[in-house]
Each structure stands twice: as structure tokens, then as C-alpha cells.
Write a protein that holds these residues in place. Sequence first.
Motif, short mmCIF file in Angstrom:
data_model
loop_
_atom_site.label_atom_id
_atom_site.label_comp_id
_atom_site.label_asym_id
_atom_site.label_seq_id
_atom_site.Cartn_x
_atom_site.Cartn_y
_atom_site.Cartn_z
N LYS A 13 0.81 -1.22 0.00
CA LYS A 13 0.00 0.00 0.00
C LYS A 13 0.85 1.27 0.00
N TRP A 14 2.16 1.12 0.26
CA TRP A 14 3.00 2.31 0.33
C TRP A 14 3.15 2.95 -1.04
N THR A 15 3.20 4.27 -1.05
CA THR A 15 3.46 4.99 -2.30
C THR A 15 4.91 4.78 -2.71
N MET A 16 5.20 5.07 -3.95
CA MET A 16 6.54 4.79 -4.48
C MET A 16 7.63 5.58 -3.76
N SER A 17 7.34 6.83 -3.37
CA SER A 17 8.37 7.61 -2.70
C SER A 17 7.74 8.61 -1.74
N VAL A 18 8.58 9.16 -0.86
CA VAL A 18 8.12 10.15 0.10
C VAL A 18 7.61 11.38 -0.65
N ARG A 19 6.52 11.96 -0.17
CA ARG A 19 5.93 13.13 -0.82
C ARG A 19 6.94 14.28 -0.89
N ASP A 20 6.97 14.95 -2.02
CA ASP A 20 7.87 16.09 -2.26
C ASP A 20 9.34 15.71 -2.10
N TRP A 21 9.67 14.44 -2.38
CA TRP A 21 11.04 13.99 -2.17
C TRP A 21 12.04 14.69 -3.09
N LYS A 22 11.64 15.02 -4.32
CA LYS A 22 12.59 15.66 -5.25
C LYS A 22 13.13 16.96 -4.68
N MET A 23 12.26 17.73 -4.04
CA MET A 23 12.72 19.00 -3.44
C MET A 23 13.68 18.73 -2.29
N ALA A 24 13.34 17.73 -1.46
CA ALA A 24 14.22 17.38 -0.35
C ALA A 24 15.55 16.84 -0.86
N TYR A 25 15.49 16.00 -1.90
CA TYR A 25 16.71 15.42 -2.45
C TYR A 25 17.65 16.50 -2.97
N ASN A 26 17.09 17.51 -3.64
CA ASN A 26 17.93 18.60 -4.15
C ASN A 26 18.67 19.31 -3.02
N GLN A 27 18.00 19.45 -1.86
CA GLN A 27 18.65 20.05 -0.71
C GLN A 27 19.74 19.14 -0.15
N PHE A 28 19.49 17.83 -0.15
CA PHE A 28 20.51 16.87 0.30
C PHE A 28 21.75 16.95 -0.59
N VAL A 29 21.54 17.09 -1.89
CA VAL A 29 22.65 17.20 -2.83
C VAL A 29 23.50 18.43 -2.52
N ILE A 30 22.83 19.55 -2.21
CA ILE A 30 23.55 20.77 -1.88
C ILE A 30 24.35 20.61 -0.59
N MET A 31 23.72 19.96 0.42
CA MET A 31 24.36 19.86 1.73
C MET A 31 25.34 18.69 1.86
N PHE A 32 25.06 17.58 1.13
CA PHE A 32 25.88 16.37 1.29
C PHE A 32 26.38 15.84 -0.05
N GLY A 33 26.61 16.73 -0.99
CA GLY A 33 26.98 16.29 -2.34
C GLY A 33 28.15 15.32 -2.38
N GLU A 34 29.17 15.56 -1.54
CA GLU A 34 30.36 14.69 -1.56
C GLU A 34 30.08 13.31 -0.97
N ARG A 35 28.97 13.15 -0.26
CA ARG A 35 28.64 11.87 0.36
C ARG A 35 27.63 11.06 -0.46
N ILE A 36 27.17 11.64 -1.57
CA ILE A 36 26.22 10.93 -2.44
C ILE A 36 27.00 10.22 -3.55
N PRO A 37 26.78 8.93 -3.75
CA PRO A 37 27.52 8.17 -4.77
C PRO A 37 27.44 8.83 -6.15
N GLU A 38 28.52 8.76 -6.89
CA GLU A 38 28.60 9.39 -8.21
C GLU A 38 27.60 8.81 -9.19
N ASN A 39 27.29 7.54 -9.04
CA ASN A 39 26.38 6.89 -10.00
C ASN A 39 24.92 7.15 -9.71
N HIS A 40 24.65 8.03 -8.73
CA HIS A 40 23.24 8.31 -8.43
C HIS A 40 22.82 9.63 -9.08
#
Length: 412
Positions: A385-412
Motif C-alpha cells: 500500500k506504500w506509495t513509491m516515494s516520500v511526498r515532495d522527495w525531489k525537493m528534499a533530495y535537491n537540498q541533500f545534494v547541496i548539503m551532502f553532495g560529496e557523500r552521495i555516490p557518483e552513480n546516483h
Amino acid sequence: MAKAETAPLIRDEILDELLKNYTSPEDLTGKDGILKNLTKRLVERAMSAELTHHLGYEKHDTSSKKTGNARNGSSSKTLRSDHGDLSIDVPRDRLGEFEPTVVKKHQRHFSGFDDKIMSMYSRGMTVRDIQMHLFEIYGTEVSPDLISTVTASVMEEVKEWQKRPLSSVYPIIYLDALMLKVRDDNRVINKAGYLIMGIDLDGNKDVLGIWIQQTEGAKFWMKILDELKARGVEDVFIACIDGLKGFPEAIEAVFPKADIQLCIVHMVRNSLKFVPWKERKAVASDLRKIYQAVNIEDAKSYLEEFAAKWDKKYPSISKSWRNNWDRLTTFFSYPAEIRKIIYTTNAIESTNMSLRKVMKNKASFPDDDSALKLIYLVLKNLKKKWTMSVRDWKMAYNQFVIMFGERIPENH
């Protein structure tokens, strides 16, 4: 262009013959109805065809006989099916080499019968309820031992699930516990079922594992986190917890870069325990100003205002907030898109609420494995029953990239 008609699998003439004496639904689905008898005949016919293939010649046709083997009568066998108990004749060969595939040698159930038991069990039905339901619907008596055997078969699946590889990075993990009553040495004791839920880089949520333990502490949590590492987890950005004993210290030891956020909702709930009902609304409103502040400076000011107003009556509330301030206010370091995901453990609490609804029929579990397999089966149902992803995840992910870019795998 008209869609081409396909030839029916069963000709109408055959159906007409089967239904020529049909007068009511009971004739079709009843205890001795058409479907039950048809299933019996089809199973027996299929096994006869399999034996013919095994021997290499048709019945009574010895001219093309290729081996010294031959038909050797049949043995009776009772199968539990969707239409009740089926008494079938299983053909045999003289050399004892033939094993049918449509109904295997030790098989006692046919057409999803085990799945029905598993489905009822996963929805919290007791063994007695399952027995009664199967008897009422199918007229089949099932022993408690059979139900235990069927549900026990899921433990291998649970063990594989608990060892499965995990993602290398989880931006967020949530941790919560639900209380269980488990029988131990002829007495019932309280144990906790701990669940860790992870949100991966695509925003998909998944329960990473289940652990049942009577006591908690840093040593216990270190063992669990080391287990996650062994399954492939290399980094966690934020761990959201409800103040479980020893967990902050353990996560800092195993994932030293992780930030820890204590659940605000749990903190408010614990604070209100000290407050009489008539003043809870006012106290909750003043606490809300603290955690809904625009920034940490404003939050500190609101805490001081709260202390000045309420410390004479409830001094332990502001003291508790001050003692946990650093881990309560972690979310102020993040933008709004991330704040709303991490300030509470609601993501996993809602899962635990669903688990409690199913488990309310269980006075106690006979052992840890019984609790573990039911939790696993309920989670399996919930995940559908779970939805595919957390609501508004793209916006949150973009913030994670800004804050933790060096810790996110290159292939992602």
C-alpha cells in the motif's frame, strides 16, 4: 479493426454437459458440487497423463512399451482445497519411480490453500479463528499443528529478508519500538520489537530489519548498526529517534557523520504527561511555538518564555527540553523541505500503529519467532500500500545534494 476472437479453452458443449442438472449455486460450489468434482477428476486425469509420459506408452497399449516398468493400480490421498477435502486416487508404477508434479509426493493442499492460511494469519486472526473460518467456508477441519506448520514455513523467508543487501546510503533512518508480550520459561514477559525504517536516495521507504529484545542499550544498538553495515550501509545522514536508550551513542560510534534528531512529537507527548487535562491545550500551544519557530534563535526565546510562564507549576518540562536541546533542534540546521520529514518519527509510527491493530488479538506470543514472523507478514501486506516515494522527495533530495553532495555516490 475488430479484435480477433480466440477459441475458448473449454468448448460450450462441455460446459452445457456439466451444467445440465444445475439448479442452484450449491450445485456449483457446494460440498459435492460441480467445481469440487471437476477439480478431483482433472487432478486425477493430469496424474494419469503424467504416468503415461513417465512410462512411455498409453494405458493398455503394450506394443510401444519401452521399459520393464508398468502401471500398478493407485493409492488414495486426501487433499485440502478451495472446495473442501478432495479424495483422489494417485496412480502408481511397479518400480516405484513415478512422482506426479501436479500433486507432489507429500503435498496435502491444493490451489492456494496454504496461502489462505498465511493471509488470515497475517491479518491477526488467531489459530482458532482460522480453524473456524476454514470449516465454515470449505467444510474442512484443520488442526492447530497444520496451521503452525504452514506459518512456520515463512521463517526461512524472514531469515533471508533479514540478511538481504541494503543500499549504501540512507539520507534518513527512523527508529521506533512496539511492545510485545512473549512467553519465556512458562511466564509471559514484555519485550520490544525494534524496527528501523530507511529512506533511500530515491525517496523509497523500507523497513531494514526487525529485532526483538527484552532490554536495550548502547551495546544492543551497536550490534544492530554493525549488522546494517555488514549488509552494505556505508552512510546515514540523519537518524530520527524517540529517545531510545543508548541509540544516540551507538549511531555516533558506527556512523560518526550522522546527525541525530529526537522526535519532537514524542517530546511533546512526554511533556504533557505532567500536565492536568484542563491545561494541556495551553501548554501544548506554547510548546508548539518552540518547534515551529523560524530559526533556532527564536526557538530559544520561546523556550525561555515557556519557562517563565510554566516553571512554577511544571519545572520538569523546560528542564527536559534544555537537557535534550542539541538533539531536539537538529532540524533547524536544515531547510524546510527536509525539516518536515525529520522532526518526527511519524513515518515509522504509523507503521507500528498498523502492527498494533493486527496484534491486539494476540494475548501473547509463544516465542520470539512467532512474533517475528507475524510482524514480517504484516509489513509485507503494508508495503503493497506504500506509495513509491516520500511526498515532495525531489525537493528534499535537491537540498541533500547541496548539503551532502560529496557523500552521495557518483552513480546516483
